[in-house]
Design an enzyme around this catalytic site. Structure first.
Site, PDB file in Angstrom:
ATOM      1  N   CYS A 145       0.988  -1.251  -0.066  1.00 61.97           N
ATOM      2  CA  CYS A 145       0.137   0.093  -0.196  1.00 61.97           C
ATOM      3  C   CYS A 145       0.934   1.420  -0.057  1.00 61.97           C
ATOM      4  O   CYS A 145       1.644   1.502  -0.994  1.00 61.97           O
ATOM      5  CB  CYS A 145      -0.937  -0.008   1.113  1.00 61.97           C
ATOM      6  SG  CYS A 145      -2.389   1.258   0.753  1.00 61.97           S
ATOM      7  N   HIS A 161      -3.581  -5.454   1.145  1.00 65.84           N
ATOM      8  CA  HIS A 161      -2.779  -5.760   2.150  1.00 65.84           C
ATOM      9  C   HIS A 161      -2.968  -7.335   2.693  1.00 65.84           C
ATOM     10  O   HIS A 161      -3.681  -7.657   3.436  1.00 65.84           O
ATOM     11  CB  HIS A 161      -3.778  -5.016   3.451  1.00 65.84           C
ATOM     12  CG  HIS A 161      -3.509  -3.450   3.168  1.00 65.84           C
ATOM     13  ND1 HIS A 161      -2.326  -2.785   4.034  1.00 65.84           N
ATOM     14  CD2 HIS A 161      -4.260  -2.408   2.767  1.00 65.84           C
ATOM     15  CE1 HIS A 161      -2.678  -1.704   3.679  1.00 65.84           C
ATOM     16  NE2 HIS A 161      -3.388  -1.188   2.872  1.00 65.84           N
ATOM     17  N   GLU A 174      -1.143  -8.735   4.904  1.00 66.99           N
ATOM     18  CA  GLU A 174      -0.822  -8.555   6.277  1.00 66.99           C
ATOM     19  C   GLU A 174      -2.191  -8.344   6.961  1.00 66.99           C
ATOM     20  O   GLU A 174      -2.326  -8.536   8.467  1.00 66.99           O
ATOM     21  CB  GLU A 174      -0.070  -7.882   6.684  1.00 66.99           C
ATOM     22  CG  GLU A 174      -0.514  -6.430   7.152  1.00 66.99           C
ATOM     23  CD  GLU A 174      -0.972  -5.595   5.827  1.00 66.99           C
ATOM     24  OE1 GLU A 174      -0.604  -5.913   4.633  1.00 66.99           O
ATOM     25  OE2 GLU A 174      -0.901  -4.388   5.887  1.00 66.99           O
TER      26      GLU A 174
END
Lengths: 986, 264
Positions: B95, B223, B225
């Site tokens: 990002c 994302h 994560e």
């Protein structure tokens, strides 16, 4: 110093999405058609830069070579009819300008001198508008004259200007001589009141006379003579007293002795609402729950999360600033409440935000009274401020609401909440204990001080009036705060400070004044404080509410390590003085004592108010009896009402998953767009323990019965938590009261009734919370939510936001609101009564009167226990809270979120009319779907509570509801969903 | 010896906690370090195999997202990072981290030196949005972070994620080199074809992430994560079997596996 201007625009031929978005917004908000718009970023550099340097920052910093073109001292605008340039006024926080300055230093590889700065402004080049329209666009959509300046020029005028800058440089040039004034209190009563008004002290006559008497006392005079201070107070002393004694800080109304006459004419004395109801609730419940850690003492309430972590929760309002500058006011609200949590205990990490807004309809077509903004603009601005504040701080927004009522035209309500997590011990100490000790240094960290927000605390203690000061508005700077928060958590884990609190209302005077209570005194050197610009008087430095600051006490043996870490993290930290045990708060400026206040008088000297409350006799009971010949159309209309409809377009713009802890999001169901009841996170890696958070708010019932308003707000928040699987007894609450002025006076002739309504709301708060075992762990009140200019007075409906949070033992045992499978049974849990008063349906049909919903907390409590067992036992496929809009709305939402139909029979639901069956807003109800295989087990667990199996989930995408009296609803779920999504799909 | 990862923090980076956690769960010994601490001691990087530039709002996204941090990183750590890459180590930017990487010119890194060839511009909607997307791993990608993966579901949370190339030649080169890493698709697996919300920002060729020619340096807007636990998925309560672990962790496991196979 030379001024240079760099303009950056999209490359010719590239679409400009910001320009397209602006055209769409102008069409929606102002009904103005702009043929084409280009948004050009303007950076004005003040300082000594060589031509090469300017070219380097133009190319390497300000311009994206793939999509942008730019020029130094040459306009990028072309093909337009008018331009509007908007920039800040002097002294207003310019976040982009500040970051750009850092970027310039990096790019040039050299430090800029003090006074060499970058200003950001924006040039809007518009095609297809004349100058009058452009002026209207500037005023109504682009610039807020409280904080921004703008210039409108036609293409011809621009040609004549030949590159001259459009806006004045926003430099604070005021260099007033810094002096400390003496305030003469030896005047008559009228002059004392005039003084209070003129200095925005917001003190009444009794309070002014108390100050006068204190200064006349021989002991005070002796102390002053010893210090060579004048007999009269200095300006800083008066200002500090006024701010410390403000309604905002002292909660005078909640502390007052109230003579209360109820609706039957019986009178009794209440020894303070806070003590008798709020604190009493927590004291009662605290005997039955074992997880309270710190309540009412700190910046936020703290409870136990697990064996090694505590959880902090706080909510605040920021109403008056948001009325004046919706974007800056709301952003300050969110980053401000973040600091409350960062300043709770020895410093909590913020792990989620909540936000609840109250506005008038954005489709309002009537007159907008002077100084107020159109609710549409307020909505957009507040939303953007909270969005940017939360997103840039890296804190997920996980729950909230937007509520509409016409009287919020007078003052919008902006509630911002934050949850935080902290290890139970940090650096070997219990993390919830803190105190400044004599000898500890006073350290301020974060942003610098300007005139921003001076008198915020006293300003919010008044109604919005003609002279409301523009300086009361601040703009948040989330990045400065983020850097500071990261640094402070590091310093916390190293044990580098003994106490921490945030600089909010009242600025340093409040933070140091409060912290000095533990040590019993402080000596502050205000000339040490870092300023944004010169020329601030000592009292201004002490009271400024400039944002992004925290005050700490640092032991002398830690100060070097503390300051060194701050330097390495690029966070400004300054020693301002020392805490001591002198019993006095003393402020010095350039070697001279500017003021010396007795701590005891400052904190305990405020005389307690005595107020009268008298409840108007209630209107004679009336029932809303109404029939409808098209129930399906009614359902679509209710789904499309502002309080019920989807807020997805706004909520999507909040980051709701940063930190990676998300379990239940705002949107659920097969297409991720059904309205979830509560936010759920799992904040500790590797653990299934979670936190659920939800809100309840019901101003629409306030006029009918303030007790119901409060009871419904609490029940709604609790229902939302129960819906996802929370357990009664594990729920903590926050009460945020927003009231119209409840003090009887010439300008508030109905004050005693409004105060009686407050008493009623407090009674409900106590009754419900004690029944549900909800300790109130923190709260706040905002008591002057009125607008008065000329003959126009608008008072908000009495409103309480109830925020509730619960620890969940296992987040994998939660329920969501969407129907899961065709063939599942549909249950209504809870009882339905004829309670259309204040309902969405009544509002839609323009019906007044009726009965507001009543809550029966004992029965509800037992039901909630059982539903908790059913949900965590895996017996429930879906569970949805039934609130605004009634049963029909809850059924429709559950169905369309699941992408499934429902066939439901409400003929025996307990009311005779179809309208009541569908739209009555009786409390303590849920729509639950259950797999047929779990039918017996579910009914066994729920035995003893009112449940009714009313139908089945079906694959056919239709909602069919048989109603009492033989009428029915028959509507495709796609149409219902579309009606629910349409109104605010901006 | 375990793989060792360093996660950058400071100045408004805000996904550092969960990025650290993801790398740890994938088996890397992980440290979160403030940019200034690395700048003071660039040799520190030698002790690590993986560098992560997490998401966030570095410098508030002011001027342009990632731009100021990109300039600062290149100025303070430009050399050491190129050496890190030349040492066949792994870099990921997520990002805001991806925005930083393209703006500092370490992606697509055609010639092994910093040059900006692509950008991430404002979304076509011109708004920041948080929504889950479905992605297809480009079958011919060299990206080592995505080995053995076919599709991925994770959230996007950005305002400036529209992938744009300087010119057709750049796009051609990305394709020819297998540098396109993953693309937005529809729920049924067909290409998003630029259609909102499947392609959430209007990215060229639905591109959500790219890698360098070696496949070791990787940047993406979504994302990974943010999907570490099964319960992160927006529809997990509708799933028959709740997976303990989210799909996003696989990306980090791939990196750790690579380090263990190739660098240790």
């Amino acid at each position: 110093m030379p001024v240079n201007r760099i303009e950056v625009a999209m490359k010719g031929g590239r679409p400009d999405p910001a320009g397209v978005a602006l055209c769409a917004r102008l069409h929606e908000d102002l009904n103005v058609q702009v043929a084409e718009a280009w948004i050009i970023d303007v950076y004005t550099l003040l300082g000594d830069f060589t031509a090469d340097e300017l070219e380097k920052v133009r190319a390497d910093l300000f311009t994206d070579p793939i999509i942008q073109d730019s020029a130094v001292n040459k306009s990028m605008a072309s093909g337009y009819d008018c331009v509007i340039e908007v920039g800040f006024l002097p002294g207003v926080t310019d976040n982009v300008g500040r970051s750009a300055r850092e970027g310039v230093q990096d790019t040039l590889g050299r430090a800029l001198a003090e006074g060499e700065v970058v200003f950001k402004s924006t040039l809007h080049a518009l095609r297809g508008v004349d100058k009058d329209t452009a002026l209207r666009i500037a005023q109504k959509a682009l610039a807020n004259e409280l904080i921004e300046q703008y210039v409108v020029k036609t293409a011809e005028e621009m040609a004549d200007l030949d590159g001259e800058p459009l806006l004045a440089l926003p430099i604070v040039t005021q260099r007033s001589e810094v002096v400390v004034h003496e305030i003469n209190l030896e005047v008559d009563d009228d002059a004392l009141l005039a003084l209070s008004r003129d200095m925005t002290l917001a003190l009444d006559l009794t309070e002014m006379k108390t100050v006068q008497a204190h200064y006349r006392a021989p002991q005070t005079q002796a102390e002053r003579a010893k210090r060579s201070l004048p007999a009269n107070p200095t300006d800083i002393e008066v200002e500090v007293i006024a701010q410390t004694w403000s309604e905002h800080c002292k909660h005078k109304i909640f502390s007052a002795v109230i003579e209360y006459t109820d609706e039957n004419g019986e009178t009794r004395e209440i020894d303070g609402l806070f003590k008798s109801y709020v604190k009493a609730t927590t004291e009662t419940v605290s005997k039955r729950v074992d997880w309270l850690v710190s309540v009412f003492e700190d910046n936020a309430g703290i409870i136990k999360f697990d064996e090694t972590h505590n959880f902090a929760l706080k909510a605040e309002t920021h109403n008056s600033p948001s009325a004046l500058d919706p974007y800056g006011g709301a952003m300050t609200g969110i980053v401000g409440v973040n600091r409350d949590v960062l300043g709770a205990g020895l410093g909590c990490q913020c792990i989620f935000n909540t936000d609840v807004f109250c506005f008038a309809s954005p489709f309002h077509t009537g007159e907008i009274p002077a100084r107020l903004l159109h609710p549409r603009r307020v909505l957009r601005g507040v939303h953007s401020g909270v969005r940017d504040g939360g997103n840039q701080s890296g804190i997920p927004d996980i729950n909230g609401a937007i509520v509409f009522h016409e009287r919020f035209l007078g003052k919008p309500l902006v509630f911002c909440g934050t949850g935080g997590l902290i290890p139970t011990t940090t650096a070997g100490r219990p993390s919830h204990e803190k105190a400044a000790r004599p000898g500890d240094l006073i350290v301020m960290t974060g942003g610098r001080i300007g005139k921003d927000g001076i008198h915020g605390a006293t300003f919010s203690s008044e109604e919005l009036h003609e002279g409301s000061p523009a300086t009361a508005v601040q703009i948040g700077d989330p990045i400065t705060q983020k850097k500071m928060a990261d640094f402070l958590l590091e310093a916390r884990d190293l044990g580098l400070f003994s106490c921490i609190t945030d600089d909010g209302a009242g600025g340093l005077s409040s933070s140091i004044g409060e912290m000095a209570r533990a040590s019993n005194g402080a000596e502050v050197h205000l000339d040490k404080a870092p300023l944004k610009y010169a020329g601030l008087a000592p009292w201004e430095i002490f009271l400024s509410e400039a944002q992004e600051r925290m005050t700490l006490s640092v032991p002398t043996d830690m100060i070097d390590a503390f300051l060194d870490l701050a330097r390495r993290r690029e966070v400004e930290a300054t020693v301002l003085g020392t805490f001591n045990d002198s019993g006095r708060l003393e402020c010095w400026f350039e070697g001279k004592l500017a003021g010396s206040l007795d701590m005891e008088f400052l904190h305990e000297g405020l005389p307690r108010m005595r107020l009268q409350a008298k409840l108007n006799p209630p209107a004679p009971p009336s029932e809303i009896s109404v029939e409808s010949n098209d129930l399906a159309a009614d359902l679509k209309a209710v789904l499309g009402s502002l309080n019920v409809c989807s807020k997805e377009s706004f909520v999507r713009m909040y980051d709701h998953e940063v930190l990676g802890q998300s379990v239940l999001k705002q949107f659920q169901g097969v297409a991720h767009d059904g309205p979830g009841d509560a936010g759920v996170i799992r904040p500790v890696a590797g653990s299934k323990r979670g936190i659920a958070v939800a809100c309840g708010i019901a101003p629409k019932y306030a006029d009918l019965d303030a007790y119901s308003m409060m009871a419904c707000a609490i029940d709604e928040a609790v229902r939302n938590l129960i819906s996802v699987g929370a357990r009664p007894g594990m729920i903590a609450g926050l009460d945020n009261f927003c009231w119209p002025d409840p003090v009887q006076s010439e300008k508030t002739p109905d004050g005693s009734h409004k105060l009686a309504q407050l008493v009623r709301a407090c009674e409900a708060l106590y009754d419900l919370c004690v029944a549900y075992d909800i300790p109130l762990i923190s709260g706040k009140d905002s008591m002057k939510n009125d607008y008065k200019i000329g003959d126009t007075k608008i008072s908000i409906p009495p409103t309480v936001l109830f925020t509730a949070a619960a620890v969940l033992e296992d987040v994998t045992h939660v329920a969501t609101m969407d129907a899961k499978r065709a063939g599942d049974y549909v249950y209504v849990v809870g009882e339905t009564h004829d309670e259309l008063g204040g309902s969405e349906y009544a509002a839609l049909r323009g019906l007044s009167g009726g009965t507001a919903p009543q809550v029966s907390p004992l029965g509800a409590r037992a039901m909630y226990e059982r539903l908790h067992k059913a949900i965590t036992g895996g017996l429930v496929a879906s569970c949805h809270d039934c609130s605004d809009g009634g049963l029909a709305v809850a059924l429709a939402e559950s169905a369309f979120a699941g992408g499934l139909g429902m066939d439901v029979d409400l003929a025996e639901i307990g009311v005779k009319s179809a309208v009541s069956a569908l739209f009555s807003e009786s409390q303590s109800r849920f729509v639950v779907t259950v797999n047929p295989g779990n039918l017996l087990a579910f009914e066994a667990v729920m035995a003893g509570s009112p449940i009714q199996r009313v139908g089945t989930v079906m694959a056919e995408p239709m909602l069919r509801i048989e109603c009492p009296g033989g009428t029915h609803v028959d509507a495709p779920i796609a149409e219902l969903k579309a009606a629910w999504k349409a109104p605010l799909a901006w | 010896m375990p793989a060792r990862a360093i996660v950058l923090t400071g100045f408004g980076i805000n996904c550092d906690n969960e990025t650290e956690r993801a790398l740890e769960r994938a088996g890397a010994e992980t440290r979160r370090v403030h940019l200034n601490d690395i700048a003071d001691d660039p040799a520190m990087l030698d002790g690590y195999h993986i560098l992560a530039i997490p998401g966030g709002f570095s410098f508030g996204d002011h001027v342009a997202s990632g731009k100021i941090l990109a300039n600062r990183l290149r100025g303070k750590l430009g050399g050491p990072i190129l050496k890190f890459v030349a040492d066949r180590k792994l870099v990921i930017g997520i990002c805001n981290g991806f925005q930083v990487m393209v703006k500092m010119g370490i992606l697509p890194l055609f010639e092994g030196e910093y040059r900006q060839e692509v950008t991430l511009a404002w979304n076509d909607t011109c708004r920041f949005e948080n929504r889950w997307v479905k992605l297809r791993i480009a079958p011919d990608t060299k990206c080592v972070w995505l080995r053995g993966m076919d599709t991925l579901e994770v959230p996007v949370r950005h305002g400036e994620g529209k992938f744009i190339v300087k010119d057709d030649a750049v796009m051609e080169r990305l394709r020819a080199n297998g540098q396109i890493a993953l693309r937005y698709i529809r729920p049924d697996g067909s290409p998003a074809d630029g259609e909102f919300p499947f392609n959430p920002n209007g990215a060229a060729d639905d591109i959500a992430g790219i890698c360098d020619p070696s496949g070791r340096v990787f940047g993406l807007m979504p994302h990974p994560e943010a999907y570490q636990d099964g319960t992160n998925h927006p529809n997990w309560t509708r799933m028959e079997n709740l997976p303990e672990e989210g799909m996003g962790l696989r990306v980090f496991r791939n990196a750790v596996d690579y380090v263990q196979e190739e660098l240790l």
